[in-house]
Design a protein around this motif. Structure first.
Motif, PDB file in Angstrom:
ATOM      1  N   LEU A   9      68.737 -18.988  24.623  1.00 20.48           N
ATOM      2  CA  LEU A   9      68.372 -18.034  23.743  1.00 20.48           C
ATOM      3  C   LEU A   9      67.468 -17.296  23.881  1.00 20.48           C
ATOM      4  N   LEU A  10      66.221 -17.717  24.264  1.00 25.82           N
ATOM      5  CA  LEU A  10      65.169 -16.816  24.999  1.00 25.82           C
ATOM      6  C   LEU A  10      65.355 -15.834  25.959  1.00 25.82           C
ATOM      7  N   ALA A  11      66.277 -16.429  26.950  1.00 26.40           N
ATOM      8  CA  ALA A  11      66.658 -15.449  28.426  1.00 26.40           C
ATOM      9  C   ALA A  11      67.588 -14.387  27.694  1.00 26.40           C
ATOM     10  N   LEU A  12      68.476 -14.813  26.836  1.00 29.14           N
ATOM     11  CA  LEU A  12      69.413 -13.630  26.198  1.00 29.14           C
ATOM     12  C   LEU A  12      68.595 -12.717  25.574  1.00 29.14           C
ATOM     13  N   LEU A  13      67.697 -13.103  24.604  1.00 33.17           N
ATOM     14  CA  LEU A  13      66.985 -12.088  23.697  1.00 33.17           C
ATOM     15  C   LEU A  13      66.039 -11.162  24.704  1.00 33.17           C
ATOM     16  N   THR A  14      65.544 -11.847  25.962  1.00 37.83           N
ATOM     17  CA  THR A  14      64.786 -11.054  26.998  1.00 37.83           C
ATOM     18  C   THR A  14      65.510  -9.869  27.697  1.00 37.83           C
ATOM     19  N   VAL A  15      66.813 -10.651  27.956  1.00 34.96           N
ATOM     20  CA  VAL A  15      67.602  -9.551  28.701  1.00 34.96           C
ATOM     21  C   VAL A  15      68.394  -8.396  27.854  1.00 34.96           C
ATOM     22  N   TYR A  16      68.419  -8.742  26.603  1.00 33.85           N
ATOM     23  CA  TYR A  16      69.002  -7.831  25.512  1.00 33.85           C
ATOM     24  C   TYR A  16      68.024  -6.809  25.200  1.00 33.85           C
ATOM     25  N   VAL A  17      66.716  -7.090  25.067  1.00 35.27           N
ATOM     26  CA  VAL A  17      65.715  -6.212  24.483  1.00 35.27           C
ATOM     27  C   VAL A  17      65.205  -5.643  25.774  1.00 35.27           C
ATOM     28  N   VAL A  18      64.830  -6.231  26.904  1.00 36.56           N
ATOM     29  CA  VAL A  18      64.219  -5.421  27.855  1.00 36.56           C
ATOM     30  C   VAL A  18      65.136  -4.286  28.770  1.00 36.56           C
ATOM     31  N   TRP A  19      66.379  -4.929  29.121  1.00 28.15           N
ATOM     32  CA  TRP A  19      67.091  -4.128  29.878  1.00 28.15           C
ATOM     33  C   TRP A  19      67.628  -3.127  29.088  1.00 28.15           C
ATOM     34  N   GLY A  20      67.589  -2.936  27.743  1.00 32.07           N
ATOM     35  CA  GLY A  20      68.111  -1.964  26.944  1.00 32.07           C
ATOM     36  C   GLY A  20      66.991  -0.976  27.092  1.00 32.07           C
ATOM     37  N   ASN A 248      72.326  -3.492  24.932  1.00 30.93           N
ATOM     38  CA  ASN A 248      71.663  -2.646  25.613  1.00 30.93           C
ATOM     39  C   ASN A 248      71.902  -1.105  25.406  1.00 30.93           C
ATOM     40  N   PRO A 249      73.209  -0.654  25.135  1.00 29.38           N
ATOM     41  CA  PRO A 249      73.439   0.747  24.794  1.00 29.38           C
ATOM     42  C   PRO A 249      72.849   1.075  23.599  1.00 29.38           C
ATOM     43  N   VAL A 250      72.867   0.215  22.712  1.00 27.60           N
ATOM     44  CA  VAL A 250      72.253   0.603  21.321  1.00 27.60           C
ATOM     45  C   VAL A 250      70.811   0.980  21.391  1.00 27.60           C
ATOM     46  N   ILE A 251      70.188   0.186  22.310  1.00 26.22           N
ATOM     47  CA  ILE A 251      68.530   0.213  22.399  1.00 26.22           C
ATOM     48  C   ILE A 251      68.538   1.466  23.205  1.00 26.22           C
ATOM     49  N   ALA A 252      69.110   1.618  24.334  1.00 26.39           N
ATOM     50  CA  ALA A 252      68.848   2.674  25.065  1.00 26.39           C
ATOM     51  C   ALA A 252      69.419   4.114  24.518  1.00 26.39           C
ATOM     52  N   VAL A 253      70.400   4.126  23.790  1.00 27.49           N
ATOM     53  CA  VAL A 253      70.661   5.373  23.057  1.00 27.49           C
ATOM     54  C   VAL A 253      69.777   5.670  21.962  1.00 27.49           C
ATOM     55  N   GLY A 254      69.197   4.786  21.322  1.00 31.35           N
ATOM     56  CA  GLY A 254      68.203   4.966  20.117  1.00 31.35           C
ATOM     57  C   GLY A 254      66.761   5.515  21.005  1.00 31.35           C
ATOM     58  N   LEU A 255      66.420   4.902  22.136  1.00 32.11           N
ATOM     59  CA  LEU A 255      65.374   5.430  22.743  1.00 32.11           C
ATOM     60  C   LEU A 255      65.484   6.871  23.383  1.00 32.11           C
ATOM     61  N   GLY A 256      66.562   7.109  24.056  1.00 28.18           N
ATOM     62  CA  GLY A 256      66.887   8.390  24.602  1.00 28.18           C
ATOM     63  C   GLY A 256      66.881   9.307  23.285  1.00 28.18           C
TER      64      GLY A 256
END
Length: 295
Positions: A9-20, A248-256
């Motif tokens: 779960l921690l690995a999934l959360l890391t990949v979700y947030v960081v790569w986004g 990732n797209p949700v985070i990436a689009v929001g930041l962009g």
């Protein structure tokens, strides 16, 4: 998800947030760095740090075969996957790049079939819907005006997914962090050689923002997130490991949109929803089972 181990779960959360967030970081770093040099130096530094850390902990060096296998995976995933993505972001915004990369689980499902693990009916439905969404997105203003960006992203997806499948089915890296270090070192060296052959040079003024973005890619994007992804590939099915693609797209689009001044058209938003829906369908088509480990 409730039944997965805490480490998974921690690995999934890391990949979700960081790569986004790395899509936006790449966009910022590209203002000063050329693409292949930026990504290559990122992985060389990260791989060197991880290698030294493993040696201090008493880890053995990879065998020649493990260096070969780790190098093949590194060239495919880091050289082809991440390198071509950085090139594509010279033509396409970070948000839409992340959405297009969400097609990755569909390609991964098809490639897994070549090794006997063919998609089920619901997965085929997700693949078809995702392809339709990708085509709709490709017809949007930003993408249709930059066909080279689409080709680079398609190359990045196939290269990344081929490397992911081979790391699970055929090739064997060194155990633990030393395997990840060898992968990053060879992949980073390959990208730096490509940069040299292409005659890349620093363009524009080196800004603190670009340098900070590069450092973030080294520490968070490579040492944390990439290591977490490779850990997931060794523990869970490829579909669950690649589920980062619909977060990732949700985070990436929001930041962009918030920090990068990017805009999202109605057509692109509809395509994004179709792609994300298809990826959710793909990643929930099977009950995930965590692979047992002898460690």
């Amino acid at each position: 998800m409730r039944h997965l181990p805490r480490q998974v779960l921690l690995a999934l959360l890391t990949v979700y947030v960081v790569w986004g967030s790395t899509y936006f970081a790449i966009q910022v770093a590209l203002k000063s760095f050329p693409p292949f040099l930026m990504i290559g130096s990122r992985f060389l530094v990260a791989g060197g740090i991880l290698y030294l850390w493993q040696k201090l902990r008493g880890a053995a060096n990879p065998t020649l075969r493990e260096w070969r296998d780790g190098g093949i995976i590194g060239i495919l995933m880091l050289g082809g996957g991440t390198g071509l993505t950085a090139c594509a972001q010279q033509y396409v915004s970070s948000g839409l790049t992340a959405v297009f990369i969400a097609c990755s689980p569909m390609v991964l499902s098809g490639l897994s079939g070549l090794f006997g693990d063919w998609p089920k009916r619901r997965e085929w439905t997700g693949i078809v819907c995702g392809f339709a969404g990708a085509m709709l997105l490709a017809s949007d203003g930003q993408f249709s005006a930059q066909p080279l960006g689409i080709l680079l992203l398609l190359g990045a997806i196939f290269s990344w997914d081929i490397g992911s499948v081979l790391s699970q089915k055929k090739l064997s890296m060194a155990a633990g962090g030393m395997g990840f270090a060898s992968e990053m070192l060879v992949g980073g060296l390959f990208l730096c050689i490509v940069s040299l052959l292409r005659g890349e040079s620093m363009h524009g003024e080196m800004t603190w923002n670009a340098l900070a973005a590069w450092a973030y890619l080294v520490v968070a994007g490579s040492l944390l997130a990439f290591t977490a992804y490779m850990y997931l590939l060794s523990k869970v099915p490829a579909g669950l490991a690649s589920s980062y693609a619909y977060v990732n797209p949700v985070i990436a689009v929001g930041l962009g949109v918030v920090f990068g001044g990017e805009h999202l058209s109605g057509k692109a938003l509809l395509a994004m929803l179709i792609i994300l829906g298809s990826v959710v369908m793909l990643t929930t088509a099977r009950q995930p089972k965590v692979k047992e480990s002898n460690a």
